[in-house]
Design an enzyme around this catalytic site. Sequence first.
Site, mmCIF file in Angstrom:
data_model
loop_
_atom_site.group_PDB
_atom_site.id
_atom_site.type_symbol
_atom_site.label_atom_id
_atom_site.label_comp_id
_atom_site.label_asym_id
_atom_site.label_seq_id
_atom_site.Cartn_x
_atom_site.Cartn_y
_atom_site.Cartn_z
ATOM 1 N N ARG A 228 36.164 41.200 41.472
ATOM 2 C CA ARG A 228 34.650 41.331 41.166
ATOM 3 C C ARG A 228 34.521 42.312 42.946
ATOM 4 O O ARG A 228 35.952 42.246 43.757
ATOM 5 C CB ARG A 228 34.277 39.321 41.704
ATOM 6 C CG ARG A 228 34.942 39.239 39.917
ATOM 7 C CD ARG A 228 34.177 37.613 39.994
ATOM 8 N NE ARG A 228 34.494 37.515 38.483
ATOM 9 C CZ ARG A 228 35.526 36.295 38.602
ATOM 10 N NH1 ARG A 228 36.881 36.188 39.756
ATOM 11 N NH2 ARG A 228 35.239 35.764 37.203
ATOM 12 N N LYS A 253 35.807 32.983 41.313
ATOM 13 C CA LYS A 253 35.057 32.442 40.936
ATOM 14 C C LYS A 253 35.530 31.420 40.240
ATOM 15 O O LYS A 253 36.491 31.385 39.409
ATOM 16 C CB LYS A 253 34.477 33.290 39.663
ATOM 17 C CG LYS A 253 33.011 32.454 39.423
ATOM 18 C CD LYS A 253 32.490 33.696 38.355
ATOM 19 C CE LYS A 253 31.223 33.031 37.927
ATOM 20 N NZ LYS A 253 30.805 33.993 37.080
ATOM 21 N N HIS A 359 30.448 46.599 40.023
ATOM 22 C CA HIS A 359 30.720 45.526 38.586
ATOM 23 C C HIS A 359 31.130 45.924 37.238
ATOM 24 O O HIS A 359 31.968 45.859 36.854
ATOM 25 C CB HIS A 359 29.547 44.303 38.742
ATOM 26 C CG HIS A 359 30.558 43.167 37.490
ATOM 27 N ND1 HIS A 359 30.992 42.258 38.539
ATOM 28 C CD2 HIS A 359 30.496 42.556 36.621
ATOM 29 C CE1 HIS A 359 31.771 41.190 37.926
ATOM 30 N NE2 HIS A 359 31.478 40.858 36.628
ATOM 31 N N ARG A 362 34.767 47.092 37.005
ATOM 32 C CA ARG A 362 35.435 45.772 36.629
ATOM 33 C C ARG A 362 34.979 45.694 35.027
ATOM 34 O O ARG A 362 36.383 45.212 33.944
ATOM 35 C CB ARG A 362 35.065 44.624 36.910
ATOM 36 C CG ARG A 362 35.547 43.016 36.232
ATOM 37 C CD ARG A 362 35.194 41.721 37.146
ATOM 38 N NE ARG A 362 35.232 41.065 36.156
ATOM 39 C CZ ARG A 362 36.400 39.635 36.878
ATOM 40 N NH1 ARG A 362 37.736 40.195 37.176
ATOM 41 N NH2 ARG A 362 36.453 38.182 35.615
ATOM 42 N N HIS A 385 39.274 34.870 33.663
ATOM 43 C CA HIS A 385 38.261 34.428 32.839
ATOM 44 C C HIS A 385 39.136 32.939 32.662
ATOM 45 O O HIS A 385 40.494 32.365 32.107
ATOM 46 C CB HIS A 385 38.296 34.993 31.929
ATOM 47 C CG HIS A 385 37.117 36.397 31.792
ATOM 48 N ND1 HIS A 385 36.775 37.387 30.875
ATOM 49 C CD2 HIS A 385 36.172 36.690 33.289
ATOM 50 C CE1 HIS A 385 36.249 38.231 31.566
ATOM 51 N NE2 HIS A 385 35.843 37.771 32.326
ATOM 52 N N TYR A 394 34.592 42.826 25.259
ATOM 53 C CA TYR A 394 34.906 43.794 25.482
ATOM 54 C C TYR A 394 35.534 44.180 24.897
ATOM 55 O O TYR A 394 36.109 45.730 24.047
ATOM 56 C CB TYR A 394 35.966 43.376 26.893
ATOM 57 C CG TYR A 394 35.191 43.016 28.454
ATOM 58 C CD1 TYR A 394 34.374 43.775 28.737
ATOM 59 C CD2 TYR A 394 35.892 41.949 28.770
ATOM 60 C CE1 TYR A 394 33.813 44.031 30.028
ATOM 61 C CE2 TYR A 394 35.108 41.649 30.076
ATOM 62 C CZ TYR A 394 33.938 42.488 30.606
ATOM 63 O OH TYR A 394 33.460 41.955 31.411
#
Length: 414
Positions: A228, A253, A359, A362, A385, A394
Amino acid sequence: MDQEVYGRYINYLQKYHKIKENHLSWYLHWVKKYINYWNNDKNYLKDDSIRRYFQFLADRYEPWQVEQAAAAIRLFVHYMNKMENSAKLQKPGNWPEVLDKMKSELRVQSKSYRTEKTYLYWVRDFSRWRNPKNPDQLGSDDVRAYLTHLSINRNISFATQKQAFIALLFLFRHVLNIEINGLESVVRARVNRKLPVVLSPSEISGILQYVPEEYRLMCRIIYGGGLRLSECLELRVKDVDIDGGSIIIRSGKGNKDRLTLLSRSVIPDLQKHIVKVRQLYESDRLEKLPGVPLPFALQKKYPQASTEWNWFWIFPSPRFSVCPRTNQPGRFHVFPSTLQHAFHEALRKSGIPKKAGIHTLRHSFATHLIEAGYDIRTVQELLGHSNLSTTMIYTHVATKNKLSVISPMDKMDI
């Protein structure tokens, strides 16, 4: 210390801080060591006692262990103070008091500055919308009406409505000490399932050739490891393992650490960059300038760490600035908007007709790994994640996996 107190502390960690089951034993371990150290001294909740204990730990344990202990003890002291004051505790009577208390609570829980700004924005917006109602008069009906108002009158997205709800949940739970229920009737914002924009390798090359050299390395690291924007800018010297070809993302995150890739092609330019950064660092030390800001309580535990090379930024700002939280001057990392502007300008010059941003690099990293046949679980870990469903998006934009499909039109002789 009564075992019942420890039990309530564990419940507090699970209910309000979502501490994972397998981490609870460590929280309890450090708290018990802290209590035993002070031998039930009445002053064990005082700031000076906490500071002295951290110094005791710093002389005997590794930094990661001290950080682990600090997290446990900080929350335990906060919990005990909350319990001791509960009998005489009065709810904040006006909104300035609420905002001050919320700011303090966010920092106790080590929320990032970005999270702090976001939460406070929604609480201020909520207070204006509910004006002239005082905080101590609020309840679940107010939250329900506000979230419905956001969806119907402001037409906000599902993600934005969820963000506002989480901010208000924090306000009611941790500041006003009110549980909110019965939100089933809230009008939910519409969930728009948008596929992420992905750039091909040739498009990324076409854009990066227009990115100024000082920012191109950042873009290459972001694409090469799926970082990120904030994770790239907040890299410190100790986080980069050049020999191992890896990067440690600290407190990403969700406040999680993870390991990701350092592209081999980036290493020669990164090594040259670090030599220049070292020169800036040496210049700062020679002039006895302030060091870099440290995460959470490390500044108190390791006062000299802010001027140590290991803690210096990989991408330091050329100018000094003042920390918005502490009002202390220091050397900060490059400002996010600087890199974002450089990328958008390069995208414009490249003529590539896609709505892309930093972003997007990424997104492209994840998609290209899936197209190359890498396991979805591996991609999930590299991206950090929590849920596999987030990574699965994705698979919908990975084009190479669909190339074996032949259009029925191609079978017609027209």
